[in-house]
Enzyme design. Structure first.
Site, PDB file in Angstrom:
ATOM      1  CD1 TRP A 276      58.504 -56.674 -37.817  1.00 52.81           C
ATOM      2  CD2 TRP A 276      58.730 -55.076 -39.385  1.00 52.81           C
ATOM      3  NE1 TRP A 276      58.835 -57.277 -38.994  1.00 52.81           N
ATOM      4  CE2 TRP A 276      58.975 -56.326 -39.970  1.00 52.81           C
ATOM      5  CE3 TRP A 276      58.796 -53.929 -40.170  1.00 52.81           C
ATOM      6  CZ2 TRP A 276      59.297 -56.463 -41.314  1.00 52.81           C
ATOM      7  CZ3 TRP A 276      59.111 -54.057 -41.501  1.00 52.81           C
ATOM      8  CH2 TRP A 276      59.363 -55.320 -42.073  1.00 52.81           C
TER       9      TRP A 276
ATOM     10  CG  ASP B 163      54.492 -50.354 -41.635  1.00 48.97           C
ATOM     11  OD1 ASP B 163      53.894 -50.788 -42.635  1.00 48.97           O
ATOM     12  OD2 ASP B 163      55.402 -50.980 -41.058  1.00 48.97           O
TER      13      ASP B 163
ATOM     14  CE  LYS C 244      52.639 -60.449 -41.824  1.00 45.95           C
ATOM     15  NZ  LYS C 244      53.742 -59.668 -42.362  1.00 45.95           N
TER      16      LYS C 244
HETATM   17  C1  LMR Z   1      56.660 -60.513 -38.586  1.00 51.60           C
HETATM   18  O1  LMR Z   1      56.847 -59.498 -37.905  1.00 51.60           O
HETATM   19  O2  LMR Z   1      56.707 -61.664 -38.113  1.00 51.60           O
HETATM   20  C2  LMR Z   1      56.327 -60.368 -40.033  1.00 51.60           C
HETATM   21  O3  LMR Z   1      56.089 -59.040 -40.355  1.00 51.60           O
HETATM   22  C3  LMR Z   1      57.292 -61.032 -40.918  1.00 51.60           C
HETATM   23  C4  LMR Z   1      58.575 -60.292 -41.086  1.00 51.60           C
HETATM   24  O4  LMR Z   1      58.956 -59.988 -42.223  1.00 51.60           O
HETATM   25  O5  LMR Z   1      59.232 -60.011 -40.070  1.00 51.60           O
END
Ligand code: LMR
Length: 393
Positions: A127, A207, A242
């Site tokens: 992420w 996480d 989510k």
């Molecule tokens: C995503 O990866 O799209 C979500 O977790 C939203 C975010 O805060 O990035």
């Protein structure tokens, strides 16, 4: 003084929301930011949340301050879902509320840094905000490859990273529904990872932002639980954005597991976590956490929530099955997506192909090739497969 600042480009993922909104094509497809969508393309408020919010309106007596730890009723009510029937593992685990999963990750990394962690091992891609937080804190990132070309997890890479770690290093793992690849570790992998962590003493930070969106609530917690059963200490960052659809209400939690009989250590760790929270956001927003507490303390509302979560999961499975069935689209093999989990998968497409998908076909996805599976519906999935074949063929 302000002239000394350098302009920053907007967060690419969040910028995509605006780009999509400005597109006037009626058949545009949003596969960008990670929000769940129904088969009609909507992101409705959960029915269970609506009921709980109504109950809050009717019964909440005060909005006075709680404290940096937030709503502990919410924090504790979640624990059996995350950690199982012995939810505190004999008093070794305790938690606090955070503003969303991001707040939990930030707090976990800042506290680990305060405890001496300088370097964090993390599988990439990850992420994007993980790296932003790591960089902002000034931690060193030691990256290893998360996935193999065949669309499965690279167990050897994570084990090599853990075994090669220096004392005081940490490792960040995704509990389930890996963002952005959808590629999770198998049960045996988690066993081996837990053993390796226990042998080396590297500090695990897990996480978990998508519990219930992969295989099921219990199944999605199995990896995390198997690691916790083997290691002396851990941090867990949790998001309800989510699985309760609370995105903008920012509902998350941060849990610490300390060693057996180390209740003083646990208290000391939380005194530091509270101080960090106080200096960052003082206390987390209450509304979403209070609503979730009401749901989890009421059997009927819990059933409504579980049912909604089941529907989300089965819809995403259906989309994944259709994609896997399509097989090869142009230069992309969609078959592995069938066995991946959660909201996301990452396609082997170039940045130029992502731009062509957007400009020529009105299909919006992250520059990394990540797609939000829930953005696909039975109405737009054939268009998506065709467009992918067009730009990659
Ligand atoms: C995503 O990866 O799209 C979500 O977790 C939203 C975010 O805060 O990035």
């Amino acid at each position: 003084m302000l002239n000394r600042l350098e302009a920053q480009s907007p967060d690419a993922l969040l910028a995509l929301i605006k780009l999509h909104a400005a597109d006037e094509r009626p058949d545009k497809v949003d596969l960008g930011v990670g929000v769940y969508r129904t088969g009609q393309g909507d992101t409705p408020v959960f029915a269970a949340i609506k009921r709980a919010e109504q109950a809050l309106v009717d019964t909440q007596e005060s909005k006075s301050y709680l404290g940096p730890e937030g709503d502990m009723g919410f924090v504790n009510a979640l624990m059996p879902y995350i950690f199982g029937t012995d939810a505190t593992m004999g008093g070794r685990i305790s938690g606090m509320q955070t503003p969303g999963g991001t707040g939990a990750v930030r707090l976990a990394l800042a506290l680990a840094q305060r405890a001496g962690m300088e370097r964090l091992h993390m599988g990439t891609p990850s992420w994007p905000n993980h790296k932003q937080i790591i960089d902002d804190l000034g931690l060193e990132l030691a990256a290893f490859g998360h996935a193999k070309a065949d669309g499965t997890a690279n167990l050897d890479a994570v084990l090599a990273a853990i075994r090669g770690a220096a004392p005081g290093d940490g490792v960040l793992l995704h509990g389930c529904c890996h963002n952005p690849t959808g590629i999770d570790y198998a049960a045996d992998d988690w066993d081996a990872i837990g053993d390796a962590i226990a042998e080396t003493g590297i500090f695990p930070i897990i996480d978990t932002a998508y519990q219930g969106l992969g295989e099921g609530l219990e199944e999605d917690a199995a990896g995390l639980r198997s690691v916790l059963a083997k290691v002396p200490e851990a941090f867990i960052a949790y998001s309800c954005d989510k699985n309760f659809g609370m995105y903008r209400d920012r509902v998350g939690a941060f849990y610490i597991m300390a060693g057996e009989g180390e209740s003083e250590t646990l208290n000391t760790a939380f005194s530091n976590a509270n101080a960090l929270a106080r200096a960052s956001w003082s206390m987390p927003p209450d509304h979403g956490a209070a609503a979730i507490r009401l749901i989890l303390r009421d059997r009927a509302m819990t059933e409504v929530w579980l049912d909604e979560l089941d529907q989300m999961r089965s819809r995403m499975r259906q989309v994944r099955e259709r994609l896997a069935e399509a097989g090869v689209a142009g230069g992309v093999d969609l078959a592995p997506l069938g066995s991946q989990n959660g909201l996301f998968s990452t396609l082997p497409v170039t940045k130029e192909q992502v731009v062509r998908l957007r400009e020529e076909h009105g299909i919006y996805m992250a520059g990394s090739g990540r797609i939000n599976i829930a953005g696909l519906t039975m109405d737009n999935i054939e268009k998506f497969i065709g467009a992918l074949a067009d730009v990659t063929g």
